[in-house]
Design an enzyme around this catalytic site. Structure first.
Site, PDB file in Angstrom:
ATOM      1  N   GLY A  67      -0.777  -7.404   6.583  1.00 27.29           N
ATOM      2  CA  GLY A  67      -1.075  -6.428   7.667  1.00 27.29           C
ATOM      3  C   GLY A  67      -2.570  -6.151   7.730  1.00 27.29           C
ATOM      4  N   CYS A  82      -4.691  13.965  -3.425  1.00 27.10           N
ATOM      5  CA  CYS A  82      -4.469  13.276  -4.740  1.00 27.10           C
ATOM      6  C   CYS A  82      -3.027  12.539  -4.742  1.00 27.10           C
ATOM      7  CB  CYS A  82      -4.416  14.289  -5.752  1.00 27.10           C
ATOM      8  SG  CYS A  82      -5.677  15.552  -5.644  1.00 27.10           S
TER       9      CYS A  82
HETATM   10  N1  PLP Z   1      -0.857  -1.088   8.838  1.00 24.23           N
HETATM   11  C1  PLP Z   1       0.278  -0.305   8.837  1.00 24.23           C
HETATM   12  C2  PLP Z   1       0.664   0.388   9.831  1.00 24.23           C
HETATM   13  C3  PLP Z   1       0.732  -0.006   7.376  1.00 24.23           C
HETATM   14  O1  PLP Z   1       1.758   0.668   7.160  1.00 24.23           O
HETATM   15  C4  PLP Z   1       0.266  -0.928   6.348  1.00 24.23           C
HETATM   16  C5  PLP Z   1       0.743  -0.941   5.008  1.00 24.23           C
HETATM   17  O2  PLP Z   1       1.112   0.167   4.556  1.00 24.23           O
HETATM   18  C6  PLP Z   1      -0.659  -2.001   6.791  1.00 24.23           C
HETATM   19  C7  PLP Z   1      -1.359  -2.127   7.919  1.00 24.23           C
HETATM   20  C8  PLP Z   1      -1.191  -2.872   5.649  1.00 24.23           C
HETATM   21  O3  PLP Z   1      -0.478  -4.015   5.379  1.00 24.23           O
HETATM   22  P1  PLP Z   1      -0.467  -4.691   4.042  1.00 24.23           P
HETATM   23  O4  PLP Z   1       0.102  -4.018   3.115  1.00 24.23           O
HETATM   24  O5  PLP Z   1       0.265  -5.841   4.284  1.00 24.23           O
HETATM   25  O6  PLP Z   1      -1.773  -5.311   4.003  1.00 24.23           O
END
Ligand code: PLP
Length: 404
Positions: A85, A338
């Site tokens: 992501g 935290c």
């Molecule tokens: N975007 C959202 C909404 C997420 O919840 C996350 C991960 O928690 C990410 C992006 C990042 O994804 P990745 O862990 O695959 O880098």
């Protein structure tokens, strides 16, 4: 669930462990592991090699690409595999910014995006771009009217997440897509939390770019997707070999891609069935947790992911709650200061107008396919006890909310 500590020793936890942090990550599904295994053993060929085992890997990637495309209503040549992501969000935003800066340098996003979007936008501000961070209402909802007002002649990108990772609020994506299209502005959505819970058709929703991450839908970590509509003008981030149609260099993570393909196929085929089960669990959790005095629901009451519960308990610290839950074998998360990765209280709850002292007492329970009504029973047995225990210890708790 077998639990091991960082030395690999198994840890004894009274009762069965309950994992309710599926928005952080999910266990890899058995069928997905089975699909991946051959690509870590006998089918280890480099997909760029022209001999047989290379071709086997290449065909496996092609099949996974088709599954990802089908899951989104996209075409195969609009799917690009990434490392997750974070990379997909970085690529979408920086790629559009740099390829279209001759048209303008203004980007619109929201104040509740994941840091993969917010920090990328902040970095671009340092490179001379301007970013508007749209506010949200108390439920974490972006207003299409506010979006319309924020659009300028030099706006080149709107990046609004499909569903929020902390509070589960689902945005009016169809309306946002329509506004973007009417104004000829690219629309990117981070759908990392939405896929497998909400049906997505990129064409019907007018989405130009969409980010996914395998490990949020029972696929492997370190593998994601960026959907790029055909015709979108975008720069590459990674330069090198000719992989991913010369747009994303680097030898492909073949087992990861195969696993993501299998996981997305299963997750999107099962949305209705899985939401039916998750909604029952979610609604019982919310109803019962709200019976604890001075407890509030965060996020939208109905426009929310079927797997998301987020509440705040006044007069307690989220970290203490998590540690006591951990000792009872219940794994969840908090938007408190935290928490494991940040010293700041949740920017999402802050943007929703939740006062800082209350944010400290927030708890996110994110459900997954493995959760059962027994897990919910266990959480509902343990959480009220711990909340009361912490309230009894806190000097901030008014007399009427103490039992000691
Ligand atoms: N975007 C959202 C909404 C997420 O919840 C996350 C991960 O928690 C990410 C992006 C990042 O994804 P990745 O862990 O695959 O880098």
């Amino acid at each position: 669930m077998a639990i091991h500590n960082c030395e690999g020793e198994s840890v004894t936890i009274e009762n069965k462990a309950v994992y309710m942090d599926n928005s952080a990550t999910t266990p890899v599904r058995k069928e997905v592991v089975e699909a991946m295994l051959p690509y870590m053993t006998e089918n280890f060929g480099n997909p760029s090699s022209i001999y047989e085992i290379g071709k086997t890997s290449k065909h496996a990637i092609d099949r996974a690409r088709k599954k990802a495309a089908d899951a989104l209503g996209a075409e195969e040549n609009e799917i690009y595999f990434t490392s997750g992501g974070t990379e997909s969000d970085n690529w979408a935003i920086k790629g559009i910014a740099f390829a279209n800066q001759n048209k303008g340098k203004h980007i619109i996003t929201s104040s509740i995006e994941h840091h993969a979007v917010l920090h990328t936008c902040a970095w671009l501000e340092g490179q001379g771009f301007e970013v508007t961070y749209l506010p949200v209402d108390k439920y974490g909802m972006v207003s299409p009217d506010e979006l319309r007002k924020a659009i300028r002649d030099d706006t080149i990108l709107i990046s609004i997440m499909f569903a929020n990772n902390e509070i589960g609020t689902i945005q009016p994506v169809k309306e946002i897509g329509k506004i973007a299209k009417e104004n000829q502005i690219y629309f990117h959505t981070d759908a990392v939390q939405a896929i497998g819970h909400v049906p997505i058709d990129v064409k019907k929703l007018n989405i130009d770019l969409l980010s996914l991450s395998g490990h949020k839908f029972e696929g492997p970590k370190g593998c994601g997707v960026l959907y790029i509509r055909k015709g979108v003008k975008i720069e590459s981030l990674l330069h090198g070999g000719a992989q991913e149609r010369k747009r994303r260099a680097g030898t492909e993570n073949v087992p990861g891609i195969v696993g993501l393909g299998k996981a997305i196929e299963l997750a999107t085929a099962e949305i209705e069935e899985s939401n039916r089960t998750l909604l029952k669990l979610r609604e019982r959790l919310i109803k019962e947790l709200l019976k604890i005095p001075k407890t509030h629901l965060n996020g939208h009451p109905t426009q929310r992911l079927a797997n998301n519960v987020n509440v705040t308990f006044e007069y307690i610290e989220g970290e203490s709650l998590l540690l006591l839950l951990n000792a009872k074998g219940i794994f969840a998360s908090t938007g408190s200061a935290c928490n494991s990765t940040s010293l700041e209280p949740s920017h999402v709850l802050t943007a929703c107008g939740v006062p800082h002292e209350i944010i400290h007492g927030s708890l996110r329970l994110s459900l997954g396919r493995m959760n059962t009504s027994e897990d919910v029973d266990r959480v509902l047995e343990v959480v009220p006890e711990i909340v009361q225990k912490l309230r009894n210890m806190s000097p901030l708790t008014p007399k009427e909310y103490r039992t000691l």
